[in-house]
Design an enzyme around this catalytic site. Structure first.
Site, mmCIF file in Angstrom:
data_model
loop_
_atom_site.group_PDB
_atom_site.id
_atom_site.type_symbol
_atom_site.label_atom_id
_atom_site.label_comp_id
_atom_site.label_asym_id
_atom_site.label_seq_id
_atom_site.Cartn_x
_atom_site.Cartn_y
_atom_site.Cartn_z
ATOM 1 N N HIS A 43 3.129 7.884 -6.645
ATOM 2 C CA HIS A 43 3.538 6.495 -6.440
ATOM 3 C C HIS A 43 3.639 5.743 -7.770
ATOM 4 O O HIS A 43 4.467 4.838 -7.911
ATOM 5 C CB HIS A 43 2.522 5.758 -5.557
ATOM 6 N N CYS A 72 2.642 8.284 4.723
ATOM 7 C CA CYS A 72 2.465 7.279 3.683
ATOM 8 C C CYS A 72 2.499 5.903 4.341
ATOM 9 O O CYS A 72 3.356 5.651 5.188
ATOM 10 C CB CYS A 72 3.591 7.403 2.655
ATOM 11 N N LEU A 73 1.570 5.041 3.949
ATOM 12 C CA LEU A 73 1.519 3.700 4.544
ATOM 13 C C LEU A 73 2.812 2.922 4.295
ATOM 14 O O LEU A 73 3.142 2.012 5.055
ATOM 15 C CB LEU A 73 0.324 2.920 3.983
ATOM 16 N N HIS A 75 -0.421 12.705 -4.240
ATOM 17 C CA HIS A 75 0.425 11.756 -3.507
ATOM 18 C C HIS A 75 0.336 10.364 -4.139
ATOM 19 O O HIS A 75 1.361 9.729 -4.399
ATOM 20 C CB HIS A 75 -0.018 11.733 -2.034
ATOM 21 N N GLU A 76 -0.884 9.898 -4.389
ATOM 22 C CA GLU A 76 -1.052 8.540 -4.932
ATOM 23 C C GLU A 76 -0.536 8.447 -6.366
ATOM 24 O O GLU A 76 0.076 7.454 -6.744
ATOM 25 C CB GLU A 76 -2.520 8.096 -4.863
ATOM 26 N N GLN A 136 2.119 -0.151 -3.898
ATOM 27 C CA GLN A 136 2.175 -0.339 -2.440
ATOM 28 C C GLN A 136 1.724 -1.737 -2.018
ATOM 29 O O GLN A 136 1.955 -2.131 -0.873
ATOM 30 C CB GLN A 136 1.333 0.719 -1.722
ATOM 31 N N GLY A 148 -5.634 6.727 0.946
ATOM 32 C CA GLY A 148 -5.270 6.485 -0.442
ATOM 33 C C GLY A 148 -4.294 5.333 -0.526
ATOM 34 O O GLY A 148 -3.622 4.997 0.465
HETATM 35 NI NI NI Z 1 1.934 6.929 -0.065
#
Ligand code: NI
Length: 172
Positions: A139, A93-94, A135-136, A51, A46
């Site tokens: 953000h 998380c990236l 989660h996304e 991000q 995701g």
């Molecule tokens: Ni994340």
């Protein structure tokens, strides 16, 4: 299409509440294409627009990481309208490399969003898909998964975030 640099904590864009998408024009279509490329390349399941440094309410999720087009979801201006159940599982998380921890999320969500044609749609998601969507979508409000941690887990992650921030400063 292009792979874009992933913003890493403590980049302030990750804490910026995102703006709603207005007209779905070429710039929005390019943003989504780049987000999908970037997510697959990472690899990740995701990605949210902040991000890659864009404060718009756009998120993509693909649990198959590019293996199955049916599992590729694009959400413009998404909203969770129903949530049920609760389960804890490990997330990463990236934008928070090296940090993982258990987060409680609903096991079932109903999400409303617009697709790339500007058409409203709804999706019911369970388990990992529900978790990834939650989660996304967090953000888009400047919320990171570590914000959900409490007690000792919160203390531990606070130290990890401090270290991550210090490492980023060295890189800058
Ligand atoms: Ni994340």
């Amino acid at each position: 299409m292009a792979i874009r640099a992933i913003r890493i904590y403590p980049d302030p864009v990750l804490r910026t509440p995102c703006r709603a998408v207005g007209a779905i024009d070429d710039s929005v279509r390019k943003l989504v294409a780049d987000m999908i490329d970037t997510m697959h390349a990472a690899p990740g399941i995701g990605l949210a627009a902040p991000q890659i440094g864009v404060d718009l309410r756009v998120a993509v999720v693909d649990l198959s990481v590019g293996e199955d087009p049916e599992q590729q979801h694009v959400f413009l201006n998404p909203e969770i309208v129903q949530r049920h159940g609760a389960a804890s599982d490990v997330e990463g998380c990236l934008s928070l490399p090296g940090i993982t921890d258990k987060v409680e999320r609903p096991t079932h969500v109903l999400v409303k969003a617009l697709d790339l044609a500007g058409q409203p749609f709804e999706i019911e998601a369970d388990d990992w898909l529900a978790r990834a969507i939650c989660h996304e979508l967090d953000h888009l409000d400047g919320v990171l998964f570590v914000d959900h941690l409490r007690g000792l887990r919160r203390e531990r992650v606070r130290r990890q975030l401090k270290k991550l921030a210090a490492d980023q400063e060295v890189l800058v």
